[in-house]
Design an enzyme around this catalytic site. Structure first.
Site, mmCIF file in Angstrom:
data_model
loop_
_atom_site.group_PDB
_atom_site.id
_atom_site.type_symbol
_atom_site.label_atom_id
_atom_site.label_comp_id
_atom_site.label_asym_id
_atom_site.label_seq_id
_atom_site.Cartn_x
_atom_site.Cartn_y
_atom_site.Cartn_z
ATOM 1 N N SER A 195 -10.087 -0.335 6.951
ATOM 2 C CA SER A 195 -9.455 -0.115 5.649
ATOM 3 C C SER A 195 -8.815 -1.337 5.016
ATOM 4 C CB SER A 195 -8.410 1.005 5.743
ATOM 5 O OG SER A 195 -9.039 2.255 5.704
ATOM 6 N N LYS A 217 0.863 -1.173 0.000
ATOM 7 C CA LYS A 217 0.000 0.000 0.000
ATOM 8 C C LYS A 217 0.901 1.224 0.000
ATOM 9 C CE LYS A 217 -3.910 2.021 2.581
ATOM 10 N NZ LYS A 217 -4.806 1.833 3.747
ATOM 11 N N SER A 250 -9.730 2.093 2.815
ATOM 12 C CA SER A 250 -8.788 2.845 1.999
ATOM 13 C C SER A 250 -7.797 1.976 1.238
ATOM 14 C CB SER A 250 -8.008 3.819 2.879
ATOM 15 O OG SER A 250 -7.181 3.115 3.796
#
Lengths: 489, 93, 479
Positions: free
Chosen positions: A175, A76, A151
């Site tokens: 997330s 990420k 997210s």
């Protein structure tokens, strides 16, 4: 090999069925093929990947590799990676290259994993749809008109589309779990403190926890083994022994008591989703688990408390982006104040600014007690709810999300509706518990996720439960339409 | 939340907000505060606030110098430097 | 109207740790800009603080020395504000739960005026960087070497009633932190800085007047000037019917004035909250006891002991205990002599030695004459081997040599001649050679005695014992 587990990939690599370099090339090609439509990656790093793959091949040839040597992954884009930009999905850090690796990145690299790129995300991890990215929205591989969740939406989409077997994520309020549910993959948010936060760009420090999204619980177990453990650089890192997560994967579920919080099965839950969850409960029951209804009475307060604590911490954590030492600086500042306000005003997107404002407000003179302190009191009640529940049950089960993936652009104008996507996930972060989401079927061709919540440091039991479920079901093996690739099968 | 409050909070947070966006912020932030106000449904008198989920205490680090000078590496990321200093518009005390 | 001044001081002492409070960067003063600022000090994305044990120990050390409460559990908080020398946009400090609270310090000023000043709290925090206002094309340069240096902010009660009391308190605290070895106290380098909260009120009124805060006073003289100016200013404002605005003011040393800080006029809203990157600091009794055991003898107690055990005058004792290194030096010397030498040692240390160190611009820790060398010298002065003048010559020689006093006396043949017969023989010859002077003396011109002493000294190359010469002269010239 698209549906090979990490264990199978590792065996194939060690048996020279293919090399790490070949595997890397194959996946780089898939990324090239599918990413333009999905926008799952912010940066793709073929050069580093090839270099790391050849290092991995050398280790494999010398038989010094481990179970993850040569396994490709993506991080990420809020895990700092030396030499590769770390943007956090923000204009603020669009050109930022960290001079160091995050602890997670270090550990993955030390084990010989091969970094293919950095995945898209909601800006500074604030969002539940991945539409808040300076680098554009991510598409859900199951339905490209839908969001992948957020997210960690880029990581979820990349794993779901089989662009990479595993991608790291972070989970501050859901997330990892919510995008895992929306894209039909397995995502684990470990216990707060289980995985070092060093080099993981902070959103809300007391809630943030790094984890991973992969196709199965078994794969998650292998990667958790690599990234879990104490790190002296993180004051909140837990000094707690790391068990062998793979060793307990096949443990019998007889004797396992699973709690069903009545608050998670009431208003707001889509009835089709509830149906999928009930079917999964039946599977778990067949595997030997006992079920018991429990109550988490403060659940309804989790979202309100979360939307004080997380923005409050974020408002302070994001104060460092001021255009002085790194990051975006506005053009031609008139004076110091102008430099601050325009660099931040132009560098941050709307949702980030909204949350900074809410957090600033909640901490400001005259409001601190009513908001911040009150939220932290509720946080204790929420933790006590769970502590009481874990006196009676081993694991808590419920839906991960109240709905399946929704269409792009349908919730962006209404932050409160967007926040309610996290209704089943945020309490876990407030309490610091580990939780996992795994796929349990589909509603209208969109994946449904089930959430398992464990007691502190009991990731092993969550992975074991999910793994046994995945041994008797194949929801995690389904490929999104159009993602099968004739060339590379 | 009123427009003036939005301006005040934006200033505290050093965020330039377009005047045309103030009304939207006021509406959205008010909606979020309404959501947050649900906290008031329960009485929390006497409950100790919980700042961190784990019952751990701060570890102490030995007093050792472990960092080396990496100024040139760090300053590659800086918008403006000169003679090793970060430059900003004039600071007035 | 009679006015009473009320002062409280906030003193920032930089702690003498090797590394910073939350990072492994060095704290050395004067390094090239930004070479001692690592990723943590710069507040790069993803970095995290870890607390330096030594900073905690030093804070506890001060707490014990001022008889304060040491918090069994204390918390770090973030103080949020934007300033270019504050890299993270917040300062890690302590707010509601400081490590040290409720202490006190006895001060003495003028002649024997003593008073106990309350210390509300002392908390740990990180220092900010520095803004350099030299001209960079109209821009300001930021050096973050100082960012993250540990500070102990020591906050007094508003117990001080004059600039002189404030100075006495500040000096006492300055002495204490240096004694404890927790701060070098170097004011030029900013290791010991002071903010003063000043207000005035009509004598007899119990309610405090509105205060102003004067920032960043980095010398005792500036503190005194700034307070005196501010008190005068406030009185004149009030007497002309005005009122005092609670504000932050900056002292301008060039003009001897305080002025309002316009740039910081807006009301602060620091939005303190517990730093979620740091956990509560829990200090158990064993930790605190370990610090207590290593605590040095405090200056006041040591001073009393020098007076009662060695018979030093209060004035000498005060000077010798002003700095720990001086008191340590003194104690080494007296241990190799005896308590009767106390006055002698004090005279030499505060006279010759102080002058020498002053000339060479050296601290006593770097003294060219070691305590052992001085002890050797004073031993020979005590037993009459050396006269005062010869001792000064040996002292001078010692300052360029590692030899001991006895070797120098031996090498240079500086032993004093106290042989009465030899001196008498020489004196007789001199008296015989100068009948005129003998006549003058007997006629009452006693100054001539000095002439005879000088002649004898000349004959012995200065080494004759002056007491012996005087005694002989008195006998021989008496009518």
């Amino acid at each position: 090999m698209l549906n090979y587990s990490i264990r199978q990939l590792g065996q194939a690599l060690r048996h020279r069925e293919f090399s790490a370099s070949e595997l890397t090339e194959a996946l780089l090609q898939r990324i090239e093929q599918f990413n333009p439509a999905l926008n799952a990656f912010i940066s793709i790093t073929p050069e580093q990947a090839r270099e790391q793959a050849s290092t991995a091949d050398a280790r494999l040839a010398a038989n010094t590799g481990g179970p993850l040597t040569g396994i490709p992954l993506a991080h990420k884009d809020l895990f700092c990676t030396a030499g590769v930009r770390t943007t956090c999905g923000s204009r603020m850090l669009a050109d930022f290259i960290a001079p160091y690796d995050a602890a997670i990145a270090e550990r993955c690299q030390a084990d010989g994993m091969v970094l293919l790129g950095k995945t898209n995300m909601d800006e500074f991890a604030m969002g539940s749809s991945n539409e808040n990215s300076f680098f554009g929205a991510v598409r859900n591989p199951w339905d490209r008109q839908c969001v992948p969740g957020g997210s960690s939406g880029g990581s979820a989409a990349a794993v779901a589309a089989r662009l990479v077997p595993v991608a790291t994520g972070t989970d501050t309020g859901g997330s990892i779990r919510q995008p895992a549910a929306f894209t039909g993959v397995t995502g684990l948010k470990p216990t707060y403190g289980r995985v070092s936060r060093w080099g993981m760009v902070a959103f809300a420090s007391s809630l943030d926890q790094g984890g991973m999204l992969a196709r199965s619980a078994e794969d998650c177990a292998l990667v958790l083994q690599a990234i879990a453990g104490f790190d002296a650089r993180d004051s909140t890192s837990a000094q707690h022994a790391v068990p062998d997560y793979s060793a307990t994967l096949d443990d019998d579920l007889h004797g396992l008591t699973i709690g069903l919080p009545k608050e998670y099965f009431s208003t707001g839950l889509d009835s089709d989703i509830e149906q999928r969850i009930q079917e999964a409960i039946d599977e778990y029951r067949k595997l030997g688990a006992d079920f018991r209804e429990i109550s988490l009475p403060s659940s309804a307060l989790a979202i309100p408390a979360y939307y004080v604590v997380a923005p409050a911490e974020a408002s302070s954590n994001l104060a460092r982006y001021d255009g002085v030492r790194y990051g975006y600086r506005c053009e031609h500042p008139r004076d110091l104040l102008d430099m601050y306000t325009r660099s931040r005003g132009e560098g941050f997107g709307t949702e980030v600014k909204r949350r900074i404002m809410i957090g600033t407000y909640a901490l400001s003179a005259g409001y601190f007690d009513a908001y911040y302190l009150k939220a932290q009191q509720i946080r204790r009640l929420i933790r006590e709810d769970f502590q009481n529940a874990f006196q009676e049950v081993d694991v808590i089960l419920g839906p991960t999300t109240p709905t399946t993936a929704f269409a792009l652009d349908t919730q962006t104008d209404d932050p409160v509706t967007m926040y309610l996507n996290d209704i089943y996930t945020v309490a876990v972060n407030l309490a610091g518990l580990p939780a996992l989401s795994h796929p349990v079927g589909f509603v209208a061709q969109r994946p449904v996720g089930l959430q398992l919540i464990g007691n502190y440091f009991n990731e092993g039991r969550l992975l074991n439960s999910a793994h046994r479920y995945q041994q008797v079901t194949d929801w995690h093996q389904h490929l999104p339409p159009g993602c099968a690739d004739s060339v590379h099968q | 939340m009123q427009a003036d409050e939005v301006r005040h909070i934006a200033h505290l947070a050093r965020l330039a907000i377009d005047e045309t966006a103030i009304a939207d912020y006021a509406r959205e932030l008010s909606a979020i505060l309404d959501l947050v106000a649900q906290m008031n449904r329960i009485d929390t008198t006497g409950i100790e606030p919980l700042a961190n989920p784990l019952d751990q205490v701060q570890r102490l680090r030995p007093d050792e110098v472990t960092a080396t000078d990496q100024r040139s590496l760090y300053q590659q990321q800086a918008p403006q430097t000169e003679q090793g200093l970060y430059l900003v518009p004039k600071v007035i005390d | 109207m009679q006015w009473e001044t009320v002062i409280g001081l906030e003193i920032h002492a930089q702690l003498a740790t090797r590394s910073k409070i939350f990072s492994g960067s060095a704290t050395t003063y004067g390094a090239p800009p930004n070479t001692q600022a690592d990723a943590i000090d710069l507040g790069l994305p993803g970095v995290l603080p870890v607390l330096n044990a030594e900073a905690v120990r030093m804070a506890v050390c001060l707490g014990l020395a001022i008889q304060a409460d040491i918090a069994p559990r204390c918390v770090f908080a973030r103080k949020n504000y934007f300033y270019p020398d504050l890299p993270k946009g917040y300062q890690i400090s302590q707010y509601e739960q400081p490590i040290v609270s409720n202490g006190r310090l006895e001060i003495e000023w003028d002649e024997g005026q003593r008073k106990t000043i309350g210390i509300t709290r002392a908390h740990l925090e990180e220092d900010a960087g520095k803004s350099l206002h030299e001209d960079f094309h109209g821009l300001t340069g930021i050096d973050l070497n100082r960012a993250g240096t540990p500070l102990l902010e020591i906050v007094s009660e508003p117990d001080l009633r004059s600039a002189r009391e404030a100075i006495a308190y500040m000096k006492q605290l300055h002495q204490l932190v240096r004694y404890l070895g927790i701060s070098d106290g170097n004011m030029q380098e900013g290791s010991f800085r002071c903010d003063a909260n000043v207000s005035v009120r009509p004598s007899g009124q119990t309610r405090f007047g509105t205060r102003t805060e004067i920032k960043n006073l980095n010398s005792f003289r500036f503190v005194e000037q700034a307070i005196d100016f501010e008190v005068e200013r406030q009185i004149s404002v009030l007497e002309s019917g005005g009122s005092i605005i609670q504000e932050t003011r900056l002292f301008d040393p060039a003009r001897g004035e305080t002025r309002s800080m316009r740039g910081k006029e807006e009301a602060h809203d620091y939005r303190y909250f517990p730093d979620p990157d740091l956990l509560p600091v829990v200090l158990d009794a064993a930790f605190i006891e370990a610090v207590r055991e290593r605590l040095p003898e405090l200056p006041d107690i040591r001073r009393q002991r020098f007076i009662s055990e060695h018979g030093l005058s209060p004035a000498d004792a005060t000077q010798l205990t002003a700095q720990r290194a001086w008191a340590d030096y003194y104690e080494t010397v007296i241990q190799s002599l005896d308590a009767r030498a106390a006055k002698l040692i004090a005279n030499w240390m505060l006279g010759e030695l102080a002058a020498l160190l002053n000339r060479c611009d050296l601290e006593i820790s770097a003294s060219p004459i070691s305590s052992e060398q001085l002890a050797g010298l004073l031993r020979r002065l005590q037993d009459g081997t050396l006269s005062g003048n010869l001792a000064k010559e040996v002292f001078e020689a010692l300052s360029h040599s590692d030899d001991d006093a006895d070797s120098i006396i031996e090498q240079r043949g500086l032993q004093q001649v106290s042989d009465t017969a030899a001196i008498e023989q020489a004196l007789d010859a001199i008296l015989a050679a100068h009948p005129e002077q003998v006549e003058q003396y007997r006629a009452g011109k006693t100054k001539v005695k000095g002439f005879f002493v000088g002649q004898v000294m000349k004959a012995f190359k200065g080494k004759a014992n002056p007491q012996t010469i005087n005694a002989l002269l008195d006998r021989k010239l008496s009518p």
